[in-house]
Write a protein that holds these residues in place. Structure first.
Motif, PDB file in Angstrom:
ATOM      1  N   ILE A  11     -44.965 -63.122  66.986  1.00 24.18           N
ATOM      2  CA  ILE A  11     -45.501 -62.004  66.207  1.00 24.18           C
ATOM      3  C   ILE A  11     -46.944 -62.329  65.815  1.00 24.18           C
ATOM      4  CG2 ILE A  11     -45.260 -60.694  64.073  1.00 24.18           C
ATOM      5  CD1 ILE A  11     -42.224 -61.241  64.257  1.00 24.18           C
ATOM      6  N   VAL A  12     -47.862 -61.449  66.228  1.00 20.25           N
ATOM      7  CA  VAL A  12     -49.285 -61.694  66.018  1.00 20.25           C
ATOM      8  C   VAL A  12     -49.911 -60.526  65.254  1.00 20.25           C
ATOM      9  CG1 VAL A  12     -51.485 -62.278  67.111  1.00 20.25           C
ATOM     10  CG2 VAL A  12     -49.330 -62.908  68.236  1.00 20.25           C
ATOM     11  N   PRO A  13     -50.185 -60.668  63.961  1.00 23.69           N
ATOM     12  CA  PRO A  13     -50.953 -59.646  63.245  1.00 23.69           C
ATOM     13  C   PRO A  13     -52.423 -59.756  63.638  1.00 23.69           C
ATOM     14  CG  PRO A  13     -50.418 -61.457  61.771  1.00 23.69           C
ATOM     15  CD  PRO A  13     -49.800 -61.791  63.092  1.00 23.69           C
ATOM     16  N   VAL A  14     -53.041 -58.621  63.902  1.00 24.92           N
ATOM     17  CA  VAL A  14     -54.413 -58.634  64.425  1.00 24.92           C
ATOM     18  C   VAL A  14     -55.304 -57.765  63.554  1.00 24.92           C
ATOM     19  CG1 VAL A  14     -55.886 -57.992  66.372  1.00 24.92           C
ATOM     20  CG2 VAL A  14     -53.645 -59.050  66.790  1.00 24.92           C
ATOM     21  N   TYR A  15     -56.359 -58.398  63.010  1.00 28.22           N
ATOM     22  CA  TYR A  15     -57.363 -57.640  62.264  1.00 28.22           C
ATOM     23  C   TYR A  15     -58.730 -58.279  62.497  1.00 28.22           C
ATOM     24  CZ  TYR A  15     -60.074 -55.419  58.628  1.00 28.22           C
ATOM     25  OH  TYR A  15     -61.052 -54.721  57.975  1.00 28.22           O
ATOM     26  N   ASP A  16     -59.592 -57.589  63.206  1.00 27.20           N
ATOM     27  CA  ASP A  16     -60.983 -57.996  63.418  1.00 27.20           C
ATOM     28  C   ASP A  16     -61.111 -59.452  63.885  1.00 27.20           C
ATOM     29  OD1 ASP A  16     -61.514 -55.447  62.637  1.00 27.20           O
ATOM     30  OD2 ASP A  16     -62.787 -55.958  60.926  1.00 27.20           O
ATOM     31  N   CYS A  17     -60.438 -59.754  64.982  1.00 28.77           N
ATOM     32  CA  CYS A  17     -60.552 -61.110  65.545  1.00 28.77           C
ATOM     33  C   CYS A  17     -60.880 -61.035  67.037  1.00 28.77           C
ATOM     34  CB  CYS A  17     -59.280 -61.910  65.294  1.00 28.77           C
ATOM     35  SG  CYS A  17     -57.760 -61.084  65.777  1.00 28.77           S
ATOM     36  N   GLU A  18     -61.650 -60.023  67.425  1.00 31.38           N
ATOM     37  CA  GLU A  18     -61.983 -59.784  68.830  1.00 31.38           C
ATOM     38  C   GLU A  18     -62.542 -61.012  69.550  1.00 31.38           C
ATOM     39  OE1 GLU A  18     -64.900 -56.876  71.516  1.00 31.38           O
ATOM     40  OE2 GLU A  18     -64.936 -56.781  69.319  1.00 31.38           O
ATOM     41  N   PRO A  19     -63.473 -61.787  68.952  1.00 31.93           N
ATOM     42  CA  PRO A  19     -64.070 -62.890  69.710  1.00 31.93           C
ATOM     43  C   PRO A  19     -63.074 -63.964  70.146  1.00 31.93           C
ATOM     44  CG  PRO A  19     -65.365 -62.385  67.744  1.00 31.93           C
ATOM     45  CD  PRO A  19     -64.071 -61.657  67.609  1.00 31.93           C
ATOM     46  N   TRP A  20     -61.947 -64.072  69.439  1.00 33.08           N
ATOM     47  CA  TRP A  20     -61.022 -65.178  69.695  1.00 33.08           C
ATOM     48  C   TRP A  20     -59.668 -64.724  70.244  1.00 33.08           C
ATOM     49  CZ3 TRP A  20     -62.793 -64.135  64.560  1.00 33.08           C
ATOM     50  CH2 TRP A  20     -64.028 -64.733  64.266  1.00 33.08           C
ATOM     51  N   LEU A  21     -59.451 -63.416  70.284  1.00 32.90           N
ATOM     52  CA  LEU A  21     -58.121 -62.888  70.533  1.00 32.90           C
ATOM     53  C   LEU A  21     -57.604 -63.182  71.931  1.00 32.90           C
ATOM     54  CD1 LEU A  21     -55.782 -61.314  69.365  1.00 32.90           C
ATOM     55  CD2 LEU A  21     -56.986 -59.183  69.910  1.00 32.90           C
ATOM     56  N   GLU A  22     -58.449 -63.015  72.930  1.00 33.98           N
ATOM     57  CA  GLU A  22     -57.973 -63.235  74.306  1.00 33.98           C
ATOM     58  C   GLU A  22     -57.556 -64.683  74.517  1.00 33.98           C
ATOM     59  OE1 GLU A  22     -58.839 -61.984  78.883  1.00 33.98           O
ATOM     60  OE2 GLU A  22     -60.139 -61.242  77.295  1.00 33.98           O
ATOM     61  N   ALA A  23     -58.343 -65.633  74.011  1.00 31.89           N
ATOM     62  CA  ALA A  23     -57.991 -67.055  74.153  1.00 31.89           C
ATOM     63  C   ALA A  23     -56.683 -67.356  73.435  1.00 31.89           C
ATOM     64  CB  ALA A  23     -59.114 -67.936  73.611  1.00 31.89           C
ATOM     65  N   GLN A  24     -56.494 -66.743  72.267  1.00 29.99           N
ATOM     66  CA  GLN A  24     -55.257 -66.980  71.529  1.00 29.99           C
ATOM     67  C   GLN A  24     -54.048 -66.470  72.310  1.00 29.99           C
ATOM     68  OE1 GLN A  24     -52.984 -64.847  70.087  1.00 29.99           O
ATOM     69  NE2 GLN A  24     -51.936 -66.179  68.643  1.00 29.99           N
ATOM     70  N   LEU A  25     -54.134 -65.235  72.788  1.00 26.93           N
ATOM     71  CA  LEU A  25     -53.004 -64.665  73.515  1.00 26.93           C
ATOM     72  C   LEU A  25     -52.765 -65.395  74.827  1.00 26.93           C
ATOM     73  CD1 LEU A  25     -53.547 -60.867  72.856  1.00 26.93           C
ATOM     74  CD2 LEU A  25     -51.763 -62.327  71.911  1.00 26.93           C
ATOM     75  N   ARG A  26     -53.822 -65.827  75.467  1.00 28.23           N
ATOM     76  CA  ARG A  26     -53.648 -66.582  76.711  1.00 28.23           C
ATOM     77  C   ARG A  26     -52.903 -67.885  76.454  1.00 28.23           C
ATOM     78  NH1 ARG A  26     -53.456 -63.800  80.331  1.00 28.23           N
ATOM     79  NH2 ARG A  26     -51.487 -64.855  80.610  1.00 28.23           N
ATOM     80  N   SER A  27     -53.194 -68.528  75.324  1.00 26.48           N
ATOM     81  CA  SER A  27     -52.515 -69.793  75.004  1.00 26.48           C
ATOM     82  C   SER A  27     -51.026 -69.576  74.759  1.00 26.48           C
ATOM     83  CB  SER A  27     -53.168 -70.460  73.787  1.00 26.48           C
ATOM     84  OG  SER A  27     -52.803 -69.833  72.566  1.00 26.48           O
ATOM     85  N   THR A  46     -61.303 -52.900  62.875  1.00 24.60           N
ATOM     86  CA  THR A  46     -62.514 -52.083  62.980  1.00 24.60           C
ATOM     87  C   THR A  46     -63.434 -52.552  64.103  1.00 24.60           C
ATOM     88  OG1 THR A  46     -63.708 -53.456  61.366  1.00 24.60           O
ATOM     89  CG2 THR A  46     -62.429 -51.598  60.509  1.00 24.60           C
ATOM     90  N   ASP A  47     -63.048 -53.618  64.801  1.00 25.03           N
ATOM     91  CA  ASP A  47     -63.850 -54.111  65.922  1.00 25.03           C
ATOM     92  C   ASP A  47     -63.158 -53.730  67.233  1.00 25.03           C
ATOM     93  OD1 ASP A  47     -61.682 -55.791  65.948  1.00 25.03           O
ATOM     94  OD2 ASP A  47     -62.826 -57.662  65.812  1.00 25.03           O
ATOM     95  N   GLY A  48     -63.365 -54.504  68.278  1.00 25.13           N
ATOM     96  CA  GLY A  48     -62.781 -54.192  69.577  1.00 25.13           C
ATOM     97  C   GLY A  48     -61.445 -54.859  69.833  1.00 25.13           C
TER      98      GLY A  48
END
Length: 328
Positions: A11-27, A46-48
């Motif tokens: 379970i991953v809550p996501v709020y304005d963490c666009e710069p790091w999100l792909e690396a986190q999910l890939r891990s 509010t970001d991408g």
């Protein structure tokens, strides 16, 4: 999404963490030896971040994206708990990172030992890749042992080593549902209240020493937000945490030794609140309001009762003296 039950729901809550999100999910998605699902709750980002989630979900059916208005991390995690199908539940934050083998190790240990909760270990990092041999966050867990949640509290609270970080807790979903465990909405430091409820109910907790989970030291995180409103929310969160600890300590079903342990943790949280009010909360009206709430609640007496050494007695007395001054 696979039709069979996954081994684990992440379970991953996501709020304005666009710069790091792909690396986190890939891990997470690259974890081997487990069937997993990822439930990513975009909590009014509010970001991408949402675009990143939708792009990954389009390529990997194991990812489920939920979009909602901003309701806070507790509400986001609760949505994930409602949707989770896995045998186990793991939480991860959108700016963090998971070492290979983490889920296989935690779940394997849980299954082998017949556990309801597995407590892992983590490390802090500033950027990827992290250090090859990072410094573990926790050293004083009952490594290699199986114990009840109350014994876990009794063994770790005195050394300030109680693991309240939910992203280091791998929990059997059946246990979560049996006890209707959910996060308390609109509360900062909600991890502590969740961990308290977990500890008071679980009978079989085990521990994995290797630091598998990477916690990003992010200056933009909620706990580092400098705005007066954010700091006031943190202060209110500490008040609620102390309330929960004191209520559990004074429950007639709580034995005397555990009660003292819980009050000792309340003493520690009172010190954290004092630091926040003195160093971070500069709005006189807000500071006065928090101080008055603390004094009305009787938390000073609870802190004094939980003191086991001169330092903890002094902490309680300082809280009373300084909060009295703030409240005037």
């Amino acid at each position: 999404m696979t039709s069979t039950r996954p081994d684990v729901s992440v379970i991953v809550p996501v709020y304005d963490c666009e710069p790091w999100l792909e690396a986190q999910l890939r891990s997470v998605l690259d974890q081997e030896g487990v069937e997993l699902e990822v439930i990513a709750i975009c909590d009014g980002a509010t970001d991408g971040s949402l675009a990143v989630l939708e792009s990954i979900a389009a390529r990997d059916a194991r990812v489920r994206v939920v979009k909602q208005e901003n309701r806070g991390v507790s509400a986001a995690r609760n949505v994930g708990l409602t949707l989770a199908r896995g045998e186990w539940i793991v939480f991860a934050d959108g700016d963090d990172w998971m070492k290979p083998g983490a889920l296989r190790s935690w779940i394997g240990h849980g299954r082998e030992q017949g556990l309801d909760v597995v407590i892992g270990n983590g490390f802090g990092f500033d950027a990827l890749p992290p250090a090859v041999d990072p410094q573990p966050m926790y050293a004083g867990q009952p490594w290699g042992e199986i114990c009840s949640g109350t014994t876990w509290l009794e063994r770790t609270v005195p050394g300030d080593d109680w693991v309240v970080c939910v992203w280091l807790q791998c929990v059997r979903r059946e246990f979560v549902e049996k006890h209707s465990l959910r996060f308390e909405p609109d509360v900062v430091h909600e991890d502590i209240i969740w961990s308290l409820q977990l500890a008071l109910r679980v009978q079989r907790v085990g521990f994995v020493r290797e630091p598998f989970y990477g916690y990003r030291r992010n200056p933009l995180s909620i706990t580092n937000a400098p705005s007066p409103a954010a700091v006031a929310r943190r202060a209110a969160g500490y008040l609620r945490v102390i309330d929960a600890l004191v209520a559990a300590a004074l429950d007639p079903r709580t034995d005397r030794h555990l009660s003292r342990i819980l009050l000792r943790q309340a003493n520690r949280e009172g010190g954290h609140l004092l630091h926040l009010l003195r160093k971070r909360l500069h709005d006189d009206a807000l500071r006065k309001s928090v101080a008055r709430q603390f004094l009305r609640s009787g938390h000073f007496r609870a802190m004094l009762k939980g003191a086991t050494n001169a330092s903890e007695v002094w902490r309680a007395l300082r809280c009373w003296r300084i909060y009295t001054r703030f409240a005037m």
